[in-house]
Design an enzyme around this catalytic site. Structure first.
Site, short mmCIF file in Angstrom:
data_model
loop_
_atom_site.label_atom_id
_atom_site.label_comp_id
_atom_site.label_asym_id
_atom_site.label_seq_id
_atom_site.Cartn_x
_atom_site.Cartn_y
_atom_site.Cartn_z
CE LYS A 13 -2.15 -0.87 3.92
NZ LYS A 13 -1.56 -2.45 4.22
NE ARG A 88 -4.82 -1.10 9.43
CZ ARG A 88 -3.69 -0.62 8.84
NH1 ARG A 88 -3.53 0.56 8.67
NH2 ARG A 88 -2.38 -1.36 8.41
NE ARG A 127 7.04 -3.57 5.96
CZ ARG A 127 5.97 -3.25 5.94
NH1 ARG A 127 5.53 -2.67 4.74
NH2 ARG A 127 5.07 -3.60 6.80
NE ARG A 133 6.51 -1.46 9.67
CZ ARG A 133 5.50 -1.41 9.05
NH1 ARG A 133 5.31 -0.62 7.88
NH2 ARG A 133 4.17 -1.88 9.61
NE ARG A 144 1.82 -5.53 11.04
CZ ARG A 144 2.92 -5.63 10.23
NH1 ARG A 144 4.03 -6.23 10.76
NH2 ARG A 144 3.00 -4.94 8.94
P1 ADP Z 1 0.75 -2.39 7.39
O1 ADP Z 1 -0.67 -2.42 6.53
O2 ADP Z 1 1.84 -2.86 6.71
O3 ADP Z 1 0.51 -3.15 8.60
P2 ADP Z 1 0.83 0.40 8.45
O4 ADP Z 1 1.95 1.18 8.35
O5 ADP Z 1 -0.34 0.82 7.59
O6 ADP Z 1 1.42 -1.06 8.18
O7 ADP Z 1 0.47 0.30 9.91
C1 ADP Z 1 1.27 -0.29 10.99
C2 ADP Z 1 0.17 -0.30 12.22
O8 ADP Z 1 -0.25 0.93 12.57
C3 ADP Z 1 -0.90 -1.34 12.16
O9 ADP Z 1 -0.59 -2.58 12.32
C4 ADP Z 1 -1.81 -0.69 13.11
O10 ADP Z 1 -1.33 -1.28 14.61
C5 ADP Z 1 -1.64 0.76 13.23
N1 ADP Z 1 -2.61 1.63 12.39
C6 ADP Z 1 -2.51 2.09 11.08
N2 ADP Z 1 -3.45 2.54 10.68
C7 ADP Z 1 -4.49 2.28 11.54
C8 ADP Z 1 -5.76 2.40 11.78
N3 ADP Z 1 -6.29 3.25 10.81
N4 ADP Z 1 -6.50 2.09 12.68
C9 ADP Z 1 -6.08 1.37 13.76
N5 ADP Z 1 -4.57 1.06 13.60
C10 ADP Z 1 -3.74 1.52 12.80
#
Ligand code: ADP
Length: 191
Positions: A13, A88, A127, A133, A144
């Protein structure tokens, strides 16, 4: 232009969001990036969410919404935006709808990046080595993906029913995927 990009962790994404943002000259706003920055800077928000993120859970809607609403008040969002990783949860969809309504805005399209599960786990583990990370270890990755399937998968149908969904295969080289995404958007939006 107001767009969303959705997809499971590891689907790419963030990478595609940057390409789309540059193409349409709109900011690509990633809640994950905002949260990681808060953690790095050790802000009060960062302190509250670092454990949750490291464990692979979702940040509570109340905190997430505050961050998004604040970001969408910034000047660079006037001409549109692309949200990456938000909404989400069903609650976040409702809040986004209200936020859009309040401004008289509408979403133009929702991109859903698809990928098979084995590839996702592989990508995330790779990654983990490169980016260091804290949430990219095998156990957290499984969590996740589970949380994603439970809480975020249902949103795909919501946007499909609204006629906004564009599904794009996220497997293959980055450039190939970008071409697919931009072609699908151009077809849907006529620009
Ligand atoms: P990925 O989709 O690869 O897990 P992101 O960078 O989009 O990575 O998100 C990393 C973490 O940040 C998620 O696992 C979650 O804990 C938190 N997060 C991100 N966006 C949201 C959201 N809209 N609502 C709740 N938690 C979020």
């Amino acid at each position: 232009m107001r767009l969303l990009i959705m997809g499971p962790p590891g689907a790419g994404k963030g990478t595609q969001a940057a390409v789309i943002g540059a193409h349409y000259d709109i900011p690509a706003i990633s809640t994950g990036n905002i949260f990681r920055l808060a953690i790095t800077k050790r802000t009060p928000l960062g302190e509250r969410i670092k454990r949750i993120i490291a464990d692979g859970g979702y940040v509570p809607d109340s905190l997430t919404l505050r961050v998004v609403v604040q970001r969408l008040e910034e000047e660079d969002t006037k001409g549109g935006w692309l949200l990456d990783g938000f909404p989400r949860t069903v609650g976040q969809v409702k809040a986004l709808d209200a936020e859009l309504d309040g401004h008289g805005y509408q979403l133009d399209a929702v991109i859903s990046l698809t990928a098979d599960e084995t590839a996702l786990v592989e990508r995330l583990l790779k990654r983990a080595e490169i980016e260091n990370r804290p949430d990219d270890n095998e156990e957290t990755i499984r969590t996740r993906l589970e949380v994603y399937h439970e809480q975020t998968d249902p949103l795909i149908d919501v946007y499909r029913e609204r006629g906004l969904l564009i599904e794009v295969d996220g497997m293959g080289e980055v450039d190939e995927v970008s071409e697919r995404v931009l072609a699908a958007l151009a077809e849907k939006l006529g620009r």
